[in-house]
Structure formats: structure tokens, C-alpha cells
Motif scaffolding. Structure first.
Motif, PDB file in Angstrom:
ATOM      1  N   GLN A   1       4.264   4.792   1.208  1.00  0.00           N
ATOM      2  CA  GLN A   1       3.299   5.692   1.846  1.00  0.00           C
ATOM      3  C   GLN A   1       3.965   6.960   2.373  1.00  0.00           C
ATOM      4  OE1 GLN A   1       0.282   6.373   2.413  1.00  0.00           O
ATOM      5  NE2 GLN A   1      -0.922   4.567   1.845  1.00  0.00           N
TER       6      GLN A   1
ATOM      7  N   LYS B   1       9.449   0.589   9.007  1.00  0.00           N
ATOM      8  CA  LYS B   1       8.101   0.090   8.747  1.00  0.00           C
ATOM      9  C   LYS B   1       8.024  -0.374   7.298  1.00  0.00           C
ATOM     10  CE  LYS B   1       4.867   2.196  12.004  1.00  0.00           C
ATOM     11  NZ  LYS B   1       3.601   2.955  12.108  1.00  0.00           N
ATOM     12  N   LYS B   2       7.096  -1.266   7.041  1.00  0.00           N
ATOM     13  CA  LYS B   2       6.841  -1.688   5.671  1.00  0.00           C
ATOM     14  C   LYS B   2       6.494  -0.462   4.839  1.00  0.00           C
ATOM     15  CE  LYS B   2       4.371  -5.362   3.245  1.00  0.00           C
ATOM     16  NZ  LYS B   2       3.361  -6.428   3.357  1.00  0.00           N
TER      17      LYS B   2
ATOM     18  N   ASP C   1       4.534   0.333   2.491  1.00  0.00           N
ATOM     19  CA  ASP C   1       3.168   0.718   2.141  1.00  0.00           C
ATOM     20  C   ASP C   1       2.316   1.069   3.358  1.00  0.00           C
ATOM     21  OD1 ASP C   1       2.829  -1.785   3.195  1.00  0.00           O
ATOM     22  OD2 ASP C   1       1.875  -2.669   1.429  1.00  0.00           O
ATOM     23  N   SER C   2       2.958   1.217   4.517  1.00  0.00           N
ATOM     24  CA  SER C   2       2.244   1.707   5.701  1.00  0.00           C
ATOM     25  C   SER C   2       2.800   3.078   6.084  1.00  0.00           C
ATOM     26  CB  SER C   2       2.389   0.736   6.871  1.00  0.00           C
ATOM     27  OG  SER C   2       3.743   0.571   7.226  1.00  0.00           O
ATOM     28  N   GLN C   3       1.945   3.918   6.639  1.00  0.00           N
ATOM     29  CA  GLN C   3       2.353   5.287   6.970  1.00  0.00           C
ATOM     30  C   GLN C   3       3.410   5.288   8.065  1.00  0.00           C
ATOM     31  OE1 GLN C   3      -0.538   8.717   6.714  1.00  0.00           O
ATOM     32  NE2 GLN C   3      -0.272   8.632   8.919  1.00  0.00           N
TER      33      GLN C   3
END
Length: 559
Positions: free
Chosen positions: A368, A410-411, A413-415
Motif C-alpha cells: 500500500q 506495518k503489514k 497491504d495496510s497504509q
């Protein structure tokens, strides 16, 4: 030395096999989902297993029945102090303290190789990341994918896979022609100035007034090469280097070869696609096209391989590129896509499944966007004006290690928000500082002992108390974190774990602020100091090991 979680996984597997042999469990049960983990509540013991919960249904037995039988087997191990069944059928193991002292000895012996795994068994994995168009310098939109991809490649290598880091150069198509024309015109964009200067130095005015047909191919080749030099230099600032740079222009007959392969399998046909759902497709027209049966392999629809002018679609080129990867013998493929390419995932996975006969899977990791802030205020990036925030500028301002660590907090696929002020803040809320501070404290205490000219004996780890052994238990989770993160292809788990380990170490350190006898260095007690320094050194090895996977240098001291 076999890490403690792996060792007890073997003990549990042996105990289950014994129960099968004695007829207390049916044969043929799959133990693939049996885990060994720390219990959620540390007061319940040292290790916990879900074996009884996982096996109960296929065995046709009650979970507590299996757990009780398993507890009886495991309690016979000399290293196990108690095996207790809890709740509906979880099994908690309480180990003798010497088990953790032995684990610390193993950490000290292995150093930063502690946690290195053989789970990958040398399987060849291709990790493709960045793959930005060579039409400009690297900007912060590329940064996160670059870091996540590089850390994932390092993680997989640490877990025993044979990893190839790859960059796909999109050097074909209209956008590259436009770039060549811009360079020919000495386009005023800052990043093209050195490119234009290099071309001018090489060719002078030879092509200034020449027709495009005489210089376009040459300028395209030269401009892409110069832009890739710039991109590689930007990536090097982050410590990123690829093993393979694969040019789209080198595909040659690979497109036809890939399509011949699919055609031989009956997976290409001439047909008319249904109208796309939703609005915004006014340019769509029902016409016969060469189509791939992507819907047979999990995609939402079949996919076009040729444009109306007879040229290949972008998808056809990507199919050929992945076909080339298969021909190079990779057993696993990993691609990192930007969030705007999420709709492309199913069709590429369908293509790889079709081309490999299902033998090779394509794992696509979505990355992301990163939002930039300065002291809480958004930093605006304008592509239209050409004034975007470059990766190089950010690295030079806050440093490679800060950028790499934050991109993994953060993972993928998260913003993620990146605030220039917060990422260099020296506070507990800044995970970069907090982890680095733990390592710097460990190095400082070793220097302090050396400065005091203490003569330290070999560490007697029996002097470590329960709270200190609790820190060993946390450090001993590193090998299982490596394997779990590698299995799920989630390098952010390393950052999470290091933050937690740093917190545990700082908590132990802070005891000495309230009670001088709890400090790591006790100048009039060499034996206790030696034991506590061994503990600190072991934790330092684990922190350094985790940071290495993230591509971050461990801090020797902080100012």
C-alpha cells in the motif's frame, strides 16, 4: 544446536507417534497444524501446544482425552517439570530452568546466526520487487515496495531458501519512447539534466536536427541505461542490490513461446469478451480477440492477449516474462505489486498456474501507499509539476536504517504514515529508536565492564534469576518468528518481534534504576556481572540478527 521450540515440536511428534503405536490414537492423522508456542499467559508455563485441539475431530476423540495422554508421555522427559492440561484441551509445559540456561548458551554460541533455519531446504525462489518504470528517479511511492521486497528476500534466505532478487525493466512501449524524445529535446526536468548532458557529450549535435527515425531507438536504449544507473544508485542508498535486472525488450520470442505452450494445452481461443461491469468503459467494443482461458484457473474472466492493432497486450508480455522465470527453474515465485495493481493479481496467478501445470505458485504481495508528513502536516507530491519527493532526499535526511525500519512497521497491504519528525524522535513511541537503544545499551554496558577493568570468570548461568530467564524465553522465540514470517511471507513480523524484545530488555534494565543490586554490572561481584553480561550479549545477538534481516545496522551507541 536445535532451537528449543523445534526441539519440543520433535518431542511432541515423538509422543504422538508413541500414542499411535500403542493404539491410543488412530493412525494416519495429519500433524501439519500442530504448533508449539509460548502460552498467552506466562504464568501457565513455558510452552503450549494445540495438538489435542487439532487432532480431536479427525481422531474422533475428545480434546482433553488426547491432551491427558500426551501430557503423560511428555511429563516423563527429564527436562519437563510439569505437563498440565488446560481449558478444553490445551497442553502447557513447564520446563526446568536449566533448559533456558542451555538455550542461552546456544544463542551465545551461534551469535547472529541464531535463528537461521533450514525450512526452505534450498528451494529456489524468485522475488521480484521495485520494477519501477525507468522514466524517472525513485520516489517515495517506490520506497516501501523496495524495502519490503528486499527484507522478504533476506528473510527467505535466512530461512534456508535459495533466493534470487529480480527487477523487471519496463523498457518497451510508448512511455519509453516519450522519455527518449524528452531526452532528445533536453527536457528541463531536473532528473533528466544529467541524462541529457551525457547524451550531448556522447553525440554532440549529430542528432539535433535529424529525423526521429535515425535516433529514437538509439536514444531509447541510451536513456534507459542511464536512468537505470540512476535508479540503481538510489536503491544502493537503501542497501538494495538485485541479482537480476531483466529487460522487457529482451523477451524476444518468449511471448510467442509462452502462447504456443498455452495453445498446446487448449487454453487460447478466439472469442468476444463480455462488457466489463460498472461504468467508465465507454471505449469497450465487442470484437473478436485472442483470449486466454484465465477463468479456468480462478480469474474473474478470460483475458485478451492481442490489441486491435495486432500487437501484444501488456498482459501477454507479463505472461511471457513469468514463462521465462519458469524456464529458469524457479520453484516459487513472489511478486510485489503496488496497491493500484491489485486487480492484476488473479490473471497473473492464473497464467502461472496454467503454464506450470499447477507445479509453481505465484504469491503476490500487495504494497500500500506511504503518506508523508512533516510535523503532522501532509507533504504534497505533484507528479504534474515534476516536484516529487525522491527516495534519495528522504534517505539523506533521516538515514537508510530509519527508512528501512519504518517501512516494515506495518503489514505491507495496510497504509503507512511516514512523519519526518516522528521517525527520528528519541522516544519509546518510535520503534526504530527503541530497538536501536536496546542494542546500544547492551554495547554500552559491555564497554562499561571493560572500562572498570573487571576480571570476569566464565559465566555461571545458574546465577540468573527467574526474571532474567524470562528474557531468555523471549529471545528464544526468534527462530520460530523467522519460520512463521518466512512461511507467511510477512517480514513486518520481524519488526514487531524486535520491538517487543526491546521492551522486555528495557524493562529488565530499568530494574537497576530502582535497585542498584539489579544492575547488569556489579563492580564488586564479577561472577554475577559475567552471568548478566552473557544474558545481555545473547539478547544483543538476537536484536542484531533481526535487524540484519531487515537490512538495518545495529547501533553501537546513540547520542
Amino acid at each position: 544446536m536445535t532451537p528449543i521450540y523445534t526441539r519440543y515440536a520433535i518431542h511432541i511428534a515423538d509422543a504422538l507417534a508413541a500414542l499411535v503405536a500403542s493404539g491410543d490414537l488412530p493412525a494416519g492423522l495429519s500433524t501439519a497444524n500442530v504448533t508449539v508456542e509460548p502460552p498467552r499467559d506466562a504464568s501457565h508455563g513455558d510452552l503450549a501446544t494445540n495438538a489435542a485441539m487439532v487432532l480431536a475431530k479427525p481422531a474422533g476423540m475428545k480434546p482433553r482425552e488426547i491432551a491427558t495422554a500426551l501430557a503423560q508421555k511428555l511429563s516423563r522427559l527429564a527436562e519437563v517439570e510439569a505437563a498440565e492440561v488446560a481449558g478444553p484441551g490445551f497442553l502447557n509445559l513447564r520446563l526446568r530452568p536449566d533448559e533456558w540456561r542451555d538455550e542461552l548458551r546456544g544463542i551465545l554460541a551461534a551469535g547472529t546466526d541464531y535463528g537461521r533455519s533450514t525450512m526452505g531446504d534450498g528451494v529456489s525462489v524468485n522475488v521480484e520487487y521495485v520494477s519501477a518504470n525507468p522514466t524517472g528517479p525513485m520516489h517515495m511511492g517506490h520506497c516501501r515496495g523496495a524495502v519490503v521486497g528486499d527484507a522478504l528476500a533476506a528473510l527467505l534466505a535466512f530461512a534456508g531458501f535459495a533466493v534470487t532478487r529480480e527487477y523487471y525493466i519496463n523498457d518497451a512501449g510508448g512511455q519509453v519512447d516519450t522519455l527518449a524524445r524528452s531526452a532528445h529535446l533536453r527536457y528541463p526536468g531536473d532528473y533528466l539534466v544529467p541524462v541529457g548532458e551525457a547524451l550531448a557529450a556522447e553525440f554532440g549535435d549529430k542528432y539535433a536536427a535529424a529525423p526521429e527515425a535515425e535516433w529514437l531507438v538509439l536514444f531509447r536504449t541510451r536513456t534507459v541505461a542511464l536512468m537505470m544507473d540512476l535508479i540503481r544508485a538510489d536503491l544502493a542508498l537503501l542497501g538494495i542490490h538485485h541479482d537480476v535486472l531483466f529487460a522487457e525488450s529482451s523477451l524476444g520470442d518468449a511471448v510467442q513461446a509462452a502462447l504456443d505452450d498455452l495453445s498446446a494445452k487448449g487454453l487460447i481461443y478466439e472469442g468476444v469478451l463480455e462488457a466489463p461491469k460498472g461504468e467508465g468503459h465507454d471505449d469497450w467494443e465487442p470484437r473478436p480477440q485472442t483470449l486466454f482461458r484465465a477463468s479456468d484457473f480462478g480469474d474473474d474472466s478470460d483475458r485478451a492477449l492481442k490489441k486491435s492493432d495486432g500487437s501484444w497486450t501488456y498482459f501477454a508480455g507479463d505472461v511471457a516474462y513469468h514463462y521465462d522465470k519458469l524456464r529458469r527453474g524457479f520453484v516459487q515465485l513472489v511478486d510485489l505489486f503496488g496497491a493500484d495493481h491489485g486487480g492484476y493479481v488473479k490473471r497473473m496467478q492464473a497464467a502461472v498456474k496454467a503454464l506450470s501445470g499447477g507445479a509453481v505458485t505465484l504469491d503476490v504481495r500487495i504494497v500500500q501507499m506511504v503518506r508523508l508528513f512533516r510535523a503532522g502536516e501532509p507533504v504534497k507530491m505533484s507528479k504534474r509539476s515534476g516536484s516529487f519527493v525522491t527516495l534519495a532526499d528522504v534517505v539523506r535526511e533521516v538515514g537508510k536504517d530509519v527508512v528501512r525500519f519504518i517501512m516494515l512497521t506495518k503489514k505491507s497491504d495496510s497504509q503507512l504514515d511516514f512523519d519526518f519528525a516522528k521517525v527520528v524522535e528519541q522516544s519509546r513511541e518510535n520503534p526504530v529508536f527503541y530497538v536501536q537503544y536496546a542494542h546500544a545499551r547492551i554495547r554500552s554496558v559491555e564497554r562499561r565492564a571493560a572500562a572498570a577493568a573487571m576480571v570476569l570468570p566464565d559465566p555461571d548461568l545458574t546465577l540468573l534469576d527467574g526474571e532474567e530467564l524470562a528474557l531468555v524465553r523471549f529471545a528464544a522465540q526468534w527462530p520460530r518468528i523467522v519460520e512463521a514470517a518466512a512461511a507467511t511471507r510477512e517480514p513486518h513480523r520481524v519488526a514487531f518481534y524486535l520491538s517487543d524484545l526491546a521492551a522486555e530488555f528495557h524493562s529488565l534494565w530499568n530494574r537497576g534504576n530502582d535497585d542498584a543490586t539489579r544492575r547488569l554490572v556489579i563492580e564488586d561481584n564479577a561472577a554475577l556481572t559475567a552471568a548478566r553480561l552473557a544474558l545481555a550479549r545473547g539478547v544483543g545477538h538476537v536484536i542484531a540478527s533481526g535487524l540484519a534481516v531487515m537490512g538495518v545496522e545495529p547501533a553501537e551507541e546513540l547520542h
